[in-house]
Design a protein around this motif. Sequence first.
Motif, short mmCIF file in Angstrom:
data_model
loop_
_atom_site.label_atom_id
_atom_site.label_comp_id
_atom_site.label_asym_id
_atom_site.label_seq_id
_atom_site.Cartn_x
_atom_site.Cartn_y
_atom_site.Cartn_z
N GLU A 28 0.82 -1.23 0.00
CA GLU A 28 0.00 0.00 0.00
C GLU A 28 0.85 1.27 0.00
OE1 GLU A 28 -2.48 -0.72 3.39
OE2 GLU A 28 -3.20 -2.53 2.36
N ARG A 29 2.06 1.17 0.55
CA ARG A 29 2.92 2.37 0.57
C ARG A 29 3.37 2.76 -0.84
NH1 ARG A 29 7.86 2.90 3.22
NH2 ARG A 29 7.55 5.14 3.15
N ALA A 83 1.36 3.01 -3.40
CA ALA A 83 0.13 3.35 -4.14
C ALA A 83 0.41 4.35 -5.26
CB ALA A 83 -0.90 3.91 -3.17
N SER A 84 1.39 5.23 -5.07
CA SER A 84 1.66 6.27 -6.08
C SER A 84 2.58 5.76 -7.20
CB SER A 84 2.33 7.46 -5.40
OG SER A 84 3.50 7.01 -4.76
N THR A 135 1.14 0.90 -11.83
CA THR A 135 1.00 -0.56 -11.80
C THR A 135 2.31 -1.19 -11.33
OG1 THR A 135 -0.31 -0.25 -13.77
CG2 THR A 135 0.23 -2.53 -13.18
#
Length: 395
Positions: free
Chosen positions: A348-349, A351-352, A355
């Motif tokens: 999740e860290r 996310a930026s 893909t």
Amino acid sequence: MIQIAIMGLGTVGTGVARVVEENAQQIQRKLGEPLQVKTVLVRHFHDGPYRHLMTDDFRKIEEDPDIRVVVETIGGVDAAYTYTRRALEAGKHVVTANKQLVAEKGCELLALAREHHVRYLFEASVGGGIPILHPLTECMAANRIDEVYGILNGTTNYILTRMVRSGASFEDALREAQKKGYAEADPTADVEGIDAGRKICILADLAFGRQVDPERVPMEGITRLSLQDVEIARQAGYRIKLLGRAVRLQDGACSAYVAPHLIPAEWPLASVEDVFNAVVVKGNATGEVMFYGKGAGEMPTASACVADVMEALQTGCGSDIGWEKDGAFKDPLELTSRYYFRIEGSLERAASFGTVKCLWEDMGQTALLTDPISGRKAQELAHAVQALMCLRVLE
Ligand code: HSE
């Protein structure tokens, strides 16, 4: 009898004297005359088989009309540069394994050699005993070269191999490489990617016909690598290798850099181990061509020097190479590839990151591969999440 001089009696200089002696018959058959080392320039006299040839006075070489070729194996730029210039001005061919001097001053020294109708040859400066510069400039001359990349430093490849295969520590593996005569006098140049950087500059100069200034080429070595990343990469079907890479861009500019990369395990480069080097050249007519062999060490490197001595004697000022002084250079951060990251925390860290493909999760850390992004973007992402590791993937 053809007489030559050697400047600097370290690993390569000693190898040149040995090859001339040990292969005297083969060399004489090809040259039609015996080849002999007449003088050896040293800073300090010392005992050994070449004691009787030693001098500490360069003028004994410069002013000796019998000496037709000078082999420069001093290394570095200062004395090597001055003596190379003076030897060329005195009408002697100069042959070298000195990649720093060629990368920094090659363009100027080639022009000086042309002016004085002699040769300046440096096959041994890249890839040790591997014939790469002659094939690149002669056998592949009909191609537009689009890219050159490869494993260009024997010491770091040896260290990585020993650490991965036998669990040797970095320090022990480096000591072994030094004992075997692979490492530079100051091994920082090897482990920090500077030696490979000088070699990729020489390859780019010749491949693209334009000077690539080593000052502009980002060079990263293997000191930041961890065995954990090597293992995660291995389980995901990759190997980590220190690569030098030079690319011709569509606008005619070029880019070059040295950094550790993930490469697919099935690529031939992935199985290049120990002191071996491999260079891949992409020609627009040939496609990819790979050159492989021992990239460092006394006898392989000396073999390339002595072959250049023979070429200088046989072809005189005939065939010649060179490159233009100024070439457009683009920051390699503009180049796009997939990237490997290892970060603290879960996926999740990231996310930026766009893909991504998760490779590994353990002990509160995650390793992942991105889709293709620019080096600049990768740098920004690494900074934003304080990545533990960020490496380019070549595939
Ligand atoms: N130190 C260099 C290497 C020597 O390890 O590749 C050959 O250029």
